[in-house]
Structure formats: structure tokens, C-alpha cells
Design a protein around this motif. Structure first.
Motif, PDB file in Angstrom:
ATOM      1  N   GLY A 103       0.681  -1.280  -0.103  1.00  0.00           N
ATOM      2  CA  GLY A 103       0.030   0.018   0.021  1.00  0.00           C
ATOM      3  C   GLY A 103       0.807   1.151   0.067  1.00  0.00           C
ATOM      4  O   GLY A 103       0.675   2.082   0.694  1.00  0.00           O
ATOM      5  N   VAL A 104       1.910   1.513  -0.999  1.00  0.00           N
ATOM      6  CA  VAL A 104       2.423   2.601  -1.128  1.00  0.00           C
ATOM      7  C   VAL A 104       2.357   3.153  -2.556  1.00  0.00           C
ATOM      8  O   VAL A 104       2.227   2.336  -3.459  1.00  0.00           O
ATOM      9  CB  VAL A 104       3.876   2.316  -0.691  1.00  0.00           C
ATOM     10  N   ARG A 105       2.477   4.457  -2.707  1.00  0.00           N
ATOM     11  CA  ARG A 105       2.611   4.862  -4.234  1.00  0.00           C
ATOM     12  C   ARG A 105       4.244   5.475  -4.122  1.00  0.00           C
ATOM     13  O   ARG A 105       4.392   6.188  -3.229  1.00  0.00           O
ATOM     14  CB  ARG A 105       1.763   6.103  -4.460  1.00  0.00           C
ATOM     15  N   MET A 119      -1.062   4.790   1.366  1.00  0.00           N
ATOM     16  CA  MET A 119      -2.332   4.882   1.362  1.00  0.00           C
ATOM     17  C   MET A 119      -3.035   4.674   2.370  1.00  0.00           C
ATOM     18  O   MET A 119      -2.705   3.769   3.514  1.00  0.00           O
ATOM     19  CB  MET A 119      -2.754   3.768   0.280  1.00  0.00           C
ATOM     20  N   ALA A 120      -4.047   5.699   2.752  1.00  0.00           N
ATOM     21  CA  ALA A 120      -4.906   5.643   3.955  1.00  0.00           C
ATOM     22  C   ALA A 120      -5.166   4.313   4.165  1.00  0.00           C
ATOM     23  O   ALA A 120      -5.876   3.463   3.728  1.00  0.00           O
ATOM     24  CB  ALA A 120      -5.924   6.688   3.774  1.00  0.00           C
ATOM     25  N   PRO A 188      -7.078  -0.954  -1.700  1.00  0.00           N
ATOM     26  CA  PRO A 188      -8.206  -0.815  -2.831  1.00  0.00           C
ATOM     27  C   PRO A 188      -7.400   0.141  -3.804  1.00  0.00           C
ATOM     28  O   PRO A 188      -6.689   0.959  -3.629  1.00  0.00           O
ATOM     29  CB  PRO A 188      -9.260   0.023  -1.951  1.00  0.00           C
ATOM     30  N   LEU A 189      -7.982  -0.014  -4.865  1.00  0.00           N
ATOM     31  CA  LEU A 189      -7.539   0.928  -6.116  1.00  0.00           C
ATOM     32  C   LEU A 189      -8.819   1.576  -6.576  1.00  0.00           C
ATOM     33  O   LEU A 189      -9.885   1.114  -7.072  1.00  0.00           O
ATOM     34  CB  LEU A 189      -7.198   0.076  -7.422  1.00  0.00           C
ATOM     35  N   LYS A 190      -8.865   2.773  -5.992  1.00  0.00           N
ATOM     36  CA  LYS A 190     -10.027   3.659  -6.321  1.00  0.00           C
ATOM     37  C   LYS A 190     -10.471   3.854  -7.616  1.00  0.00           C
ATOM     38  O   LYS A 190      -9.423   4.538  -8.256  1.00  0.00           O
ATOM     39  CB  LYS A 190     -10.045   4.916  -5.321  1.00  0.00           C
ATOM     40  N   SER A 191     -11.504   3.564  -7.973  1.00  0.00           N
ATOM     41  CA  SER A 191     -12.147   4.324  -9.418  1.00  0.00           C
ATOM     42  C   SER A 191     -12.906   5.720  -9.386  1.00  0.00           C
ATOM     43  O   SER A 191     -13.011   6.181 -10.232  1.00  0.00           O
ATOM     44  CB  SER A 191     -12.860   3.041 -10.204  1.00  0.00           C
ATOM     45  N   VAL A 192     -13.365   5.783  -8.114  1.00  0.00           N
ATOM     46  CA  VAL A 192     -14.016   7.227  -7.752  1.00  0.00           C
ATOM     47  C   VAL A 192     -13.030   7.924  -6.921  1.00  0.00           C
ATOM     48  O   VAL A 192     -12.687   7.576  -5.749  1.00  0.00           O
ATOM     49  CB  VAL A 192     -15.384   6.868  -6.966  1.00  0.00           C
ATOM     50  N   GLN A 499      -0.149  15.814  -2.114  1.00  0.00           N
ATOM     51  CA  GLN A 499       0.804  14.856  -1.788  1.00  0.00           C
ATOM     52  C   GLN A 499       0.903  15.352  -0.044  1.00  0.00           C
ATOM     53  O   GLN A 499       1.631  14.600   0.631  1.00  0.00           O
ATOM     54  CB  GLN A 499       2.052  15.158  -2.390  1.00  0.00           C
ATOM     55  N   LEU A 500       0.364  16.511   0.111  1.00  0.00           N
ATOM     56  CA  LEU A 500       0.644  17.037   1.660  1.00  0.00           C
ATOM     57  C   LEU A 500      -0.758  16.460   2.319  1.00  0.00           C
ATOM     58  O   LEU A 500      -0.799  16.228   3.617  1.00  0.00           O
ATOM     59  CB  LEU A 500       0.783  18.327   1.883  1.00  0.00           C
ATOM     60  N   TYR A 501      -1.914  16.943   1.731  1.00  0.00           N
ATOM     61  CA  TYR A 501      -3.149  16.785   2.531  1.00  0.00           C
ATOM     62  C   TYR A 501      -4.350  15.590   1.926  1.00  0.00           C
ATOM     63  O   TYR A 501      -5.126  15.275   2.499  1.00  0.00           O
ATOM     64  CB  TYR A 501      -3.857  17.899   2.509  1.00  0.00           C
ATOM     65  N   GLY A 502      -3.916  15.121   0.864  1.00  0.00           N
ATOM     66  CA  GLY A 502      -4.830  14.091  -0.028  1.00  0.00           C
ATOM     67  C   GLY A 502      -5.405  14.321  -0.965  1.00  0.00           C
ATOM     68  O   GLY A 502      -5.564  15.753  -1.481  1.00  0.00           O
TER      69      GLY A 502
END
Length: 524
Positions: A103-105, A119-120, A188-192, A499-502
Motif C-alpha cells: 500500500g504505497v505509491r 495509502m490511507a 483498494p484501487l479507487k475508481s471514484v 501530496q501533503l493533504y490528500g
């Protein structure tokens, strides 16, 4: 209107996800009917065996077969494609909606794996890995200084759910190495991308593709936003290349009244399958707007077409891509797959929005680029429509088939503020990489700032605009940023915020000055 086309788009990141219709294997049960085909298959198999057994040099027979399949499909249509085994897993995972990993980008920065985001609620975030951390080792495998390809790096982070990996991380802000034991989990890989309120009564939902979980993500966001007072809904399908047709249909069902036609398909035998809305629906009344652009394709066009043809809402933006073909996938034992066009789909009024492909695949995909040259991205009068493909909605509105969905309200590119090359550049991956590098140098200067303080800090200076301008002049000569300064600064600020707040902070900045959003709010 005179348009300067000196600079053609460099970073046109048009992700044209080919529409996928889940199906079984193709069923060729009548062998007599396909005797000619069987003779051709026998000839092809005999030739491949002959080459494999007798050819003077060693060669990879699989590569010959793959090229043969590619050549066969290239004679059909631009969306009948062969997917090699090396790519199929990634394609399938992207559409699945989740994966098992840490779970990292990350960003490969100076031959080192740098974490852009944990990732949260993912495994890495729970373990304490932060943005800016460098991952040096995964177990005993060295990851830095090796120029490893991205797929190799992913393989080190993925694994069975519940399995463990020990990551050795260098935390630059503390100048020390830290070991983390990460238990791999479902990520999860968000599509929304986001669901938020634009004002007290207007909700906004951004869908980036139609994957397995898109309808569930959309529904949960819709219910939440209705509780916050949403009476008007904006669905953003810009740059959404499509995906699973069923997911788009499910969302359309939430918007349309019972027994309203959503879409129908027709195969080569003339068989027609119609899909209607059901009694369910959480937003069958209330103002509805759908945003589209030249990169909106496939399943996205099904949703937009259903809304437009049923007079349910207003389509805002620019003419969509124009992909009205349905594919069925057949998987092979080696992990590869073929997606074959098996039908055409039609919007409720009976129009096909598939654009022509008789001039070949190259010209087909260049058609999107040609829209810059003919001016239709800046002037609605430049959109070419075929009067012979004119249809009427139940309320008498004229709509056209033959090449994408023409919006009800046209909104041009922000040409008065920036040229097209700059606009597409600011939505490319290079901006994210640039911002990461800047944060890596000065992350502590943002530490502890509230979002409001961050905005005040960024708007008070041209520091990052100037640095970005110099950065581009070295790597991409010919890009002129000064004319589009306000657009560039907005996108830079948004990426810093992301990148700082989401993700929500990113859209909070971009949407305030989004021309399509402004157009909608002015209409209300």
C-alpha cells in the motif's frame, strides 16, 4: 477565432481504456459451418510446426504466434486487441478494484524507491511509513542503485494476503534507517477519486474508470452526499476511458426511472439485447449534470448517452471520443488474452456513437489529436455532425450519432489562459514528480501548516512556478508557461496539496476555478 497551433500537445495522456464486457469463451460449435476457417487454422498450425522443427536458426516460436495474432486482429477494428501475458495481469488488476500488497505509491528518484504516499489505512500507513521515506531493502533484496524496472519493484511489494516483508527504510527527515515489518493486505484501487460538496446543495463525484467496484464506490459517495444536502449532482467523466459496461449501467440505473432504456446492443446476427432501468434508484430526480471531454470513451459514453437520450440531465463539456463497440475477452493458457469486438451498442434513441475506423488504426486514434487542428475544442461550430444521423429525444432535443456524444452545453479548453500543450502537460505525471522533488528538499517548511495556511503560503509567491519553468526549459524546450501562469500555478498548488493533504484537497483547489464547474453553477 485564430488559434496558434505552433506547439502540438506533448503530454497528451489519453487513457483509452478499451470497453470490456465480461463473457465466456467464443463458442464455435458448428464445425461444418466453419470448415474454411478450420482449413486456415490447419495451414497456420502446420506452418508454425514446420518453422519450429526445421528453421535453420534458433528462434522463439511464441513471438511468431503473438505477431500473427496481432496481424490478424489489426485487420478487424481498433478495439479488437491481443494482450500478452506480460501485460494481462496488470490490466486485469487495474480493473479489479484492489490488490494485495504493502500500500504505497512510490517514485523511482535517483535510482531509489521514494515513497510519495502511504495509502490511507493500508499496511504501510499502519506500520508508520511516511511520504519521503526511501525503501532500501525488501527483506534482503537491495532496491537502490540498481535501476530496477517498475514491475520488478511491484513484485517485491506484492504477495499473499497476510504474508510479511521486512522493509529497510531511510528517513531523510530524521537521517536514520528504520526497519518495518509489513503484513501484506488488500489495498483498494479507487475508481471514484472523490465525492464532495461544491456548495450547500451541489454534489460532485469524479469517476476515473469503470472497474469492478465502481458502482459500490459511486453508491456510497452518493448516499453520503445526499445526507449532506445534495439536491444537484455533477458526475465528472472527463478523461474516463471506460471499462466494465455493467458498472456504467448500474450507475445509470440509479439516475433513471423504472423501465427507462439505458442501452441496447446488436451483434452480427442482428440479435438485440436491451437493458432497462429498474425500480431502484437513489437519484431519479434532482438536477443532474455529466461532464465529458474528448477523452471520455466507451462505458463513460454509455452513461452519458443514457442521461442525454432520456432527457434526464445536461451533458457539459466537449465531444466525447466515440467508441461504441463491445468486446468479449477470451483467455489463453499462457496468461495472454484477446478482446474481440462482438457487438455494437446503441444509446436509447437508437444512435451509434462509434466514430469511423475505415482509414485504419493509426488515423482512428489520431482523430482525437486532429480536433486540436480543426478548432472544435475551442469552438462548438467547428464540430462536424452528420445530418443523416440525426435523432430526437422524447422531449424533442436533437442528438447525433456517428462519432461521440456532442454536449448540450459546450465548454472550450481554457485557451485564453494557456495553450493546449500546457494544459495537457499540467495533467501529466511530470508534475507529480516535480512536486515530490520540491517537497523532498523542503518538506519541513510545510510541517504543521493548516490547509488554509498552506494556500496563503502558496498564493503569496511565484517561487514554485519559476522553478518549474526552469525545470521544463531544460527538459521540454518550446513550452511557454507565462501565458498560462494562473493555470500552471493552480495545478502546481493542487499537486502540492494532494501530496501533503490528500485527494480531496487536490480537487478543492482545482474545482474552484474549473471552467465547466463554473458554467454549471452559473446555470443553477
Amino acid at each position: 477565432m485564430k488559434i496558434n497551433y505552433k506547439y502540438r500537445p506533448i503530454y497528451i495522456s489519453i487513457i483509452l481504456s478499451i470497453g470490456i464486457l465480461i463473457g465466456g469463451f467464443l463458442n464455435f460449435s458448428n464445425q461444418n459451418q466453419f470448415s474454411d476457417v478450420n482449413n486456415s487454422k490447419a495451414k497456420l498450425n502446420k506452418l508454425i510446426d514446420f518453422i519450429n522443427n526445421e528453421y535453420v536458426d534458433e528462434l522463439n516460436t511464441d513471438s511468431i504466434v503473438n505477431r500473427t495474432v496481432d496481424n490478424i486482429l489489426s485487420q478487424l477494428d481498433p478495439h479488437s486487441v491481443y494482450i500478452p501475458a506480460s501485460e494481462q495481469e496488470e490490466v486485469a488488476q487495474n480493473m479489479k478494484g484492489d490488490f494485495v500488497g504493502i500500500g504505497v505509491r512510490f517514485y523511482l528518484y535517483k535510482d531509489t524507491v521514494a515513497v510519495v504516499e502511504s495509502m490511507a489505512n493500508g499496511p504501510s500507513a499502519k506500520a508508520g511509513i511516511k511520504a519521503g521515506d526511501r525503501i532500501l531493502y525488501a527483506d534482503d533484496v537491495r532496491l537502490f542503485g540498481r535501476k530496477l524496472p517498475t514491475d520488478s519493484l511491484f513484485s517485491k511489494f506484492k504477495g499473499a494476503e497476510g504474508s510479511q516483508v521486512v522493509l529497510t527504510v531511510y528517513r531523510k527527515s530524521e537521517k536514520k534507517k528504520i526497519n518495518f515489518i509489513i503484513k501484506r493486505g488488500v489495498v483498494p484501487l479507487k475508481s471514484v477519486d472523490v465525492g464532495l460538496m461544491l456548495n450547500a446543495s451541489t454534489a460532485y463525484i469524479k469517476i476515473n474508470r469503470f472497474a469492478e467496484t465502481t458502482y459500490e464506490e459511486f453508491k456510497s459517495n452518493l448516499i453520503r452526499l445526499k445526507k449532506h444536502g445534495a439536491k444537484t449532482l455533477v458526475i465528472d467523466l472527463r478523461d474516463n476511458g471506460g471499462g466494465y459496461m455493467e458498472e456504467a449501467i448500474e450507475i445509470a440505473d440509479e439516475l433513471l426511472a423504472n423501465r427507462k432504456l439505458i442501452v441496447f446492443t446488436k451483434n452480427k446476427k442482428g440479435k438485440i439485447d436491451k437493458t432497462y432501468a429498474t425500480e431502484r434508484g437513489d437519484f431519479e430526480s434532482g438536477n443532474l449534470f455529466v461532464l465529458i471531454n474528448e477523452n471520455t470513451a466507451s462505458a463513460s459514453e454509455i452513461l452519458a448517452g443514457a442521461v442525454q437520450d432520456n432527457d434526464r440531465g445536461t451533458i457539459v463539456g466537449r465531444r466525447s471520443f466515440g467508441k461504441g463497440l463491445v468486446q468479449r475477452e477470451i483467455d489463453f493458457d499462457d496468461g495472454s488474452a484477446v478482446r474481440l469486438t462482438v457487438a455494437r451498442y446503441y444509446t436509447p434513441t437508437g444512435r451509434s456513437i462509434q466514430k469511423p475506423y475505415v482509414k485504419g488504426e493509426e488515423q482512428y486514434f489520431k482523430e482525437s489529436e486532429a480536433r486540436f487542428k480543426n478548432g472544435e475544442l475551442y469552438d462548438k461550430e467547428c464540430i462536424e455532425v452528420d445530418d443523416s444521423l440525426k435523432f430526437k429525444t422524447p422531449k424533442g432535443k436533437i442528438v447525433y450519432g456517428g462519432g461521440g456524444i456532442v454536449p448540450d452545453i459546450f465548454v472550450p479548453l481554457e485557451f485564453e489562459h494557456a495553450d493546449e500543450a500546457t494544459l495537457y502537460l499540467m495533467e501529466s505525471g511530470i508534475v507529480g514528480n516535480f512536486v515530490f522533488e520540491q517537497l523532498d528538499k523542503k518538506r519541513n517548511t510545510f510541517k504543521g501548516l493548516s490547509f488554509e495556511q498552506f494556500l496563503k503560503k502558496m498564493n503569496a509567491t511565484d517561487e514554485y512556478f519559476n522553478v518549474f519553468d526552469k525545470f521544463l526549459s531544460k527538459h521540454i524546450p518550446g513550452i511557454q508557461l507565462e501565458k498560462g501562469k494562473s493555470v500552471v500555478k493552480r495545478h502546481l498548488n493542487a499537486e502540492f496539496a494532494k501530496q501533503l493533504y490528500g485527494e480531496k484537497a487536490y480537487y478543492d483547489i482545482l474545482l474552484k476555478n474549473d471552467v465547466m464547474i463554473k458554467t454549471i453553477l452559473a446555470k443553477k
